[in-house]
Scaffold this motif. Structure first.
Motif, PDB file in Angstrom:
ATOM      1  N   VAL A  28       2.534  -3.027  14.447  1.00 28.76           N
ATOM      2  CA  VAL A  28       2.479  -3.083  12.992  1.00 28.76           C
ATOM      3  C   VAL A  28       2.711  -1.693  12.407  1.00 28.76           C
ATOM      4  CG1 VAL A  28       1.033  -3.645  11.003  1.00 28.76           C
ATOM      5  CG2 VAL A  28       0.895  -5.025  13.090  1.00 28.76           C
ATOM      6  N   GLU A  29       3.672  -1.603  11.502  1.00 24.21           N
ATOM      7  CA  GLU A  29       3.990  -0.314  10.871  1.00 24.21           C
ATOM      8  C   GLU A  29       3.077  -0.124   9.666  1.00 24.21           C
ATOM      9  OE1 GLU A  29       7.595   1.310  10.829  1.00 24.21           O
ATOM     10  OE2 GLU A  29       7.844   0.582  12.877  1.00 24.21           O
ATOM     11  N   VAL A  30       2.707   1.128   9.415  1.00 26.80           N
ATOM     12  CA  VAL A  30       1.941   1.379   8.199  1.00 26.80           C
ATOM     13  C   VAL A  30       2.909   1.649   7.049  1.00 26.80           C
ATOM     14  CG1 VAL A  30      -0.089   2.230   9.397  1.00 26.80           C
ATOM     15  CG2 VAL A  30       1.666   3.844   8.671  1.00 26.80           C
ATOM     16  N   THR A  31       2.429   1.342   5.843  1.00 23.76           N
ATOM     17  CA  THR A  31       3.287   1.530   4.665  1.00 23.76           C
ATOM     18  C   THR A  31       2.510   2.306   3.596  1.00 23.76           C
ATOM     19  OG1 THR A  31       2.509  -0.582   3.827  1.00 23.76           O
ATOM     20  CG2 THR A  31       4.621  -0.601   5.007  1.00 23.76           C
ATOM     21  N   GLY A  32       3.198   2.570   2.501  1.00 23.39           N
ATOM     22  CA  GLY A  32       2.549   3.142   1.317  1.00 23.39           C
ATOM     23  C   GLY A  32       1.856   4.461   1.583  1.00 23.39           C
ATOM     24  N   LEU A  33       0.601   4.529   1.138  1.00 19.19           N
ATOM     25  CA  LEU A  33      -0.172   5.764   1.229  1.00 19.19           C
ATOM     26  C   LEU A  33      -0.275   6.287   2.663  1.00 19.19           C
ATOM     27  CD1 LEU A  33      -2.029   7.784  -0.276  1.00 19.19           C
ATOM     28  CD2 LEU A  33      -3.925   6.242   0.226  1.00 19.19           C
ATOM     29  N   LEU A  34      -0.574   5.372   3.599  1.00 20.99           N
ATOM     30  CA  LEU A  34      -0.744   5.800   4.991  1.00 20.99           C
ATOM     31  C   LEU A  34       0.561   6.368   5.542  1.00 20.99           C
ATOM     32  CD1 LEU A  34      -3.015   3.111   6.655  1.00 20.99           C
ATOM     33  CD2 LEU A  34      -3.562   4.932   5.063  1.00 20.99           C
ATOM     34  N   GLU A  35       1.653   5.761   5.160  1.00 25.92           N
ATOM     35  CA  GLU A  35       2.952   6.257   5.589  1.00 25.92           C
ATOM     36  C   GLU A  35       3.176   7.661   5.009  1.00 25.92           C
ATOM     37  OE1 GLU A  35       6.258   3.899   4.252  1.00 25.92           O
ATOM     38  OE2 GLU A  35       7.578   4.647   5.829  1.00 25.92           O
ATOM     39  N   SER A  36       2.745   7.840   3.766  1.00 25.89           N
ATOM     40  CA  SER A  36       2.950   9.137   3.104  1.00 25.89           C
ATOM     41  C   SER A  36       2.135  10.246   3.772  1.00 25.89           C
ATOM     42  CB  SER A  36       2.594   9.048   1.612  1.00 25.89           C
ATOM     43  OG  SER A  36       1.194   9.109   1.429  1.00 25.89           O
ATOM     44  N   TRP A  37       1.012   9.907   4.378  1.00 27.52           N
ATOM     45  CA  TRP A  37       0.220  10.912   5.098  1.00 27.52           C
ATOM     46  C   TRP A  37       0.886  11.303   6.426  1.00 27.52           C
ATOM     47  CZ3 TRP A  37      -5.019   7.980   4.163  1.00 27.52           C
ATOM     48  CH2 TRP A  37      -5.507   8.323   2.899  1.00 27.52           C
ATOM     49  N   GLY A  38       1.772  10.468   6.872  1.00 27.61           N
ATOM     50  CA  GLY A  38       2.543  10.794   8.075  1.00 27.61           C
ATOM     51  C   GLY A  38       1.879  10.354   9.368  1.00 27.61           C
ATOM     52  N   GLU A  39       2.646  10.419  10.435  1.00 28.56           N
ATOM     53  CA  GLU A  39       2.114  10.049  11.751  1.00 28.56           C
ATOM     54  C   GLU A  39       1.272  11.188  12.282  1.00 28.56           C
ATOM     55  OE1 GLU A  39       5.080   8.713  14.457  1.00 28.56           O
ATOM     56  OE2 GLU A  39       5.829   7.194  13.060  1.00 28.56           O
ATOM     57  N   PHE A  40       0.400  10.874  13.190  1.00 25.82           N
ATOM     58  CA  PHE A  40      -0.427  11.933  13.774  1.00 25.82           C
ATOM     59  C   PHE A  40      -0.808  11.570  15.195  1.00 25.82           C
ATOM     60  CE2 PHE A  40      -4.518   9.731  13.684  1.00 25.82           C
ATOM     61  CZ  PHE A  40      -4.274   8.732  12.759  1.00 25.82           C
ATOM     62  N   LYS A  41      -1.129  12.620  15.933  1.00 24.89           N
ATOM     63  CA  LYS A  41      -1.576  12.433  17.310  1.00 24.89           C
ATOM     64  C   LYS A  41      -3.073  12.166  17.296  1.00 24.89           C
ATOM     65  CE  LYS A  41      -2.348  15.356  21.343  1.00 24.89           C
ATOM     66  NZ  LYS A  41      -2.029  16.642  21.969  1.00 24.89           N
ATOM     67  N   GLU A  42      -3.503  11.122  17.986  1.00 21.05           N
ATOM     68  CA  GLU A  42      -4.931  10.817  18.006  1.00 21.05           C
ATOM     69  C   GLU A  42      -5.536  11.168  19.364  1.00 21.05           C
ATOM     70  OE1 GLU A  42      -4.316   6.714  16.834  1.00 21.05           O
ATOM     71  OE2 GLU A  42      -4.551   6.056  18.913  1.00 21.05           O
TER      72      GLU A  42
END
Ligand code: FE
Length: 361
Positions: free
Chosen positions: A322-336
């Protein structure tokens, strides 16, 4: 009052009383749930009883969709995680609950340790949920991910000054940090992750260093830490991202203003990764509608549900498709952080000990 009117009022009273009693009898007696157990061959009937500490309208919309698709009614009891664990403990084997949803792998671990849960073997769940977000004994499964990050005041802090959780213990951050109390499970799990990744000694010095650099005594929830930064009481806060999402979309213009003044920074991108926790689902040990319960668990892990389930609260889906959209997408991907979340529970007691030793209130 005429005799006729009196009689009609009496009749109305009796009718509503019996309707009320019928409604009570329906929802919460052991008999009714056993009667309606999904024992039919097609399995497309009956009900499932869910205790949840989540309280979002979108969750209910998902349960409604599940009912439409399967014919299985979902009865929901809401409460705080602590309350519901307490209730499950008191109700013991006679509990109505088939499923328990709560936030934090630490709380799920606590429920498991109390013997309240049972393992669920499901290829669907194992396929939809990465191993690190599942209990090693299959007693709980992550449904949404939450990132615990550093937020900063955009005017007073340049994100280039930020790097890791550990760097916040440096002298330059003295009297500048807001973070909630050490009794909070999010913080216990955060420290538990550091024990796993860096060892007890480093985790202890992190707790001590942050305690030294606090701008204010820990109080309130994550939102209050954001407010403290916006009010100029601190320059950075450690908190979960979804609260920023909630505040940005709040009906209270003050909260929107607070969130707009803050930047979100994902720490430890060059090192161990940002701390991620979950809200998750588990089947109770005494589930009387186990088959239906497993169906609902599987339904909530599918791609369509995951999209909705996570976005209700600006959390991240656990289902990697599942891809994230909107605000979460704007925060960008990150390493967890690359750890199995079971260790958050396993290191819980040690984390509490280290917080006490550090004098973190
Ligand atoms: Fe929360």
């Amino acid at each position: 009052m005429s005799k006729f009117l009196k009689l009609s009022l009496f009749a109305i009273l009796i009718l509503s009383l019996s309707a009320f009693l019928a409604a009570c009898g329906n929802s919460n007696t052991e008999d009714s749930s056993e009667d309606s157990n999904a024992s039919g061959e097609d399995g497309e009937s009956g009900e499932v009883n869910l205790y949840t500490s989540r309280h979002y309208e979108t969750d209910q919309a998902l349960y409604d969709t599940f009912t439409e698709e399967t014919g299985i009614k979902v009865n929901v009891v809401e409460g705080s995680g602590d309350e519901l664990i307490e209730r499950l403990n008191q109700e013991g084997e006679s509990t109505e609950a088939d499923l328990f949803i709560t936030a934090d792998a630490g709380n799920l671990h606590a429920a498991s340790e109390s013997g309240l849960l049972q393992p669920v073997e499901s290829d669907v769940l194992n396929g939809n949920i990465p191993e690190k977000f599942r209990d090693v004994d299959n007693e709980w499964f992550g449904l949404t991910k939450r990132a615990r990050v550093i937020v900063y005041d955009k005017e007073r802090v340049d994100p280039s000054e930020l790097s890791t959780y550990e760097a916040l213990t440096e002298p330059e951050w003295e009297d500048r940090i807001a973070i909630r109390s050490s009794s909070n499970m999010y913080n216990i799990s955060l420290l538990a992750s550091f024990i796993e990744l860096n060892g007890s000694e480093e985790a202890a010095s992190w707790a001590g260093g942050i305690t030294n650099n606090m701008a204010i005594e820990p109080q309130g929830g994550d939102r209050d830490q954001a407010k403290a930064v916006a009010a100029g009481q601190a320059d950075v806060a450690v908190m979960n991202t979804y609260y920023i999402g909630g505040m940005l979309n709040s009906e209270d213009p003050e909260e929107v203003k607070v969130a707009e003044s803050l930047g979100v920074f994902f720490p430890n991108q060059e090192t161990t990764g940002t701390h991620v926790n979950i809200s998750g689902i588990s089947m109770t040990k005494s589930a009387k509608n186990a088959e239906n319960a497993q169906k609902l668990m599987e339904f909530l892990s599918n791609e369509k549900s995951q999209e909705q389930f996570a976005s209700a609260n600006y959390e991240y889906p656990v289902n990697p498709n599942v891809e994230v959209t909107g605000l979460l997408e704007s925060w960008g991907e990150f390493k967890e952080q690359d750890i199995n979340l079971s260790v958050l529970g396993e290191n819980q007691q040690e984390a509490i000990r280290l917080f006490d030793q550090a004098g973190w209130k």
